[in-house]
Design a protein around this motif. Structure first.
Motif: not given
Length: 466
Positions: A295-312
């Motif tokens: 939950a934390y990495p997913v929510l963090w990536s959504l709130t910081t708008q860094k979803w692309t970096e997270f997926i990579n």
């Protein structure tokens, strides 16, 4: 062209296996929330498939131990008259801790993307000219980062400071002193999670005794290092990095200090969230750790708008990290099956009688015996998962005459010491491999005095709170 096609085909089974492993972890979370009998069967089948895929590529020693425990567990269940139900329950016994081990590395993704490792390198370089400061810094960073980054903390730090050219003995001492403390207290670490799970001890009941001993062990490790420097008449001066002073201006240092404060606060928040959720929901700690790890990495990536970096980073984790967890998967699954099957047998009764009788004679003797059993078996190559599972499943705090929290701390202390001393333990193997030294030198020769002191202090502490 042909070679490219062959490489692509060879990667396909690995990716499929990674998908199955992650699916098994997600299925465990869904299984806990739904508590469906039909889902039980699906999860058991998925676990068996993952076990079979992992057993062939595990290291020889874990492979043979796992096959032996798995077959023995099935045979015992057949003899007990519960071949299907007993085996299924045993396969799922260690599923919570297995899920924790696999999913916790996901927590590192936000830290990597936000550049916290640059701040770590800054401070490592700043204190690199003093042995005591660099030793304290390395062990302290491992103490704080180890709960989240696990064994990867050592590899990350080593890559960060390898250009400082520190003596291997200093690195070996700092790495193992720091990491041995993490094993004692961290709720995100497999050792704590496994033992608290079997003894049914809430993390809030364990931390008040586990964390103080870990802090005391950390302080003792640093004091022993200072004494070692004086005894060997070594200078505290290591080297001076001129480039640091050029770039170590006030603005940069203020920025890095702010980053480090954010990192420490973030780590405290993650630990605090775990305590809070356990208190509010009464859900098992390992389920909460696995859920937070997703939950934390997913929510963090959504709130910081860094979803692309997270997926990579997630794809990198799935491609390179997950397939390397074969040893952990086969050991946890087979040890759970074996320990579960052993319960209620004549062997189990004999072990319990032996433990109870030893404790009735002298609780201090009981402490030394438990530590000795774990150290001896792990030193010859038996993983702590196997030894501790076999012991903890046969322990009854009431019959022994103590509290479950005390037994948990005793097993944590044994696990911590064996991780340092055993030349075939993953932590010892990693450190000895990075430093290109033997496991005996890294564990017994360079950290033997530290372990002896901690045996005396740890045993006394456990005896007093008993």
């Amino acid at each position: 062209m042909l070679q490219t096609k062959m490489m692509a085909r060879s990667k396909e089974p690995v990716q499929a296996k990674s998908t199955l492993i992650l699916s098994m972890c997600f299925a465990y979370i869904v299984h806990y929330l739904t508590n469906s009998n039909i889902f039980d069967l699906f999860l058991v089948v998925l676990c068996v498939v993952v076990f079979l895929l992992s057993i062939g590529v595990a290291r020889p020693l874990p492979r043979y131990f796992s096959i032996g425990m798995f077959i023995t567990g099935v045979v015992i269940n057949v003899l007990k008259g519960t071949p299907i139900e007993g085996t299924a329950n045993g396969i799922l016994a260690n599923m919570p801790v297995m899920s924790l081990v696999i999913l916790v590395p996901l927590l590192t993704i936000p830290f990597k993307i936000d550049g916290y490792f640059d701040s770590i390198h800054f401070y490592m370089e700043k204190y690199s000219h003093r042995s005591r400061k660099i030793f304290g810094s390395i062990s302290l960073f491992i103490f704080f980062l180890g709960p989240i980054f696990n064994i990867g903390t050592i590899r990350i730090l080593h890559e960060t400071i390898k250009d400082i050219k520190l003596a291997p003995v200093i690195l070996a001492k700092s790495y193992l002193v720091g990491f041995s403390t993490v094993i004692l207290w961290s709720p995100y670490f497999a050792s704590v999670a496994l033992v608290l799970y079997y003894l049914d001890v809430p993390i809030l009941h364990y931390i008040p005794i586990g964390l103080p001993l870990a802090v005391f062990q950390f302080v003792c490790g640093n004091l022993l290092f200072w004494i070692w420097l004086k005894q060997n008449k070594l200078s505290d001066e290591v080297s001076r990095i001129d480039s640091f002073h050029e770039k170590g201006n006030v603005v940069l240092e203020a920025c890095q200090r702010k980053k480090m404060i954010q990192l420490i606060l973030l780590l405290i928040c993650l630990i605090g969230l775990l305590f809070l959720f356990e208190f509010l929901t009464k859900w098992p700690m390992m389920f909460l750790v696995s859920s937070i790890s997703i939950a934390y990495p997913v929510l963090w990536s959504l709130t910081t708008q860094k979803w692309t970096e997270f997926i990579n980073h997630f794809n990198t984790f799935k491609k390179f990290s997950v397939p390397l967890m074969n040893n952990e998967i086969v050991l946890f699954m087979s040890a759970g099956l074996f320990g579960n099957a052993l319960t209620g047998t004549a062997v189990s009764h004999g072990i319990k009688m032996f433990l109870n009788r030893t404790a009735s004679i002298s609780f201090l003797l009981f402490i030394i015996m438990i530590v000795g059993i774990v150290l001896v078996f792990t030193f010859i190559g038996v993983h702590q998962i196997v030894v501790v599972t076999a012991l903890v499943t046969q322990m009854d705090a009431g019959m022994i005459g103590t509290r479950p929290e005390v037994l948990a701390l005793l097993l944590m202390m044994s696990w911590s010491m064996s991780a340092v001393i055993s030349p075939v333990n993953p932590i010892n193997l990693l450190v000895s491999g990075l430093l290109e030294k033997s496991g005996i030198s890294v564990g017994l020769r360079w950290n033997g005095v530290f372990l002896l002191v901690m045996l005396i202090i740890g045993s006394t502490f456990v005896y007093l709170i008993h």
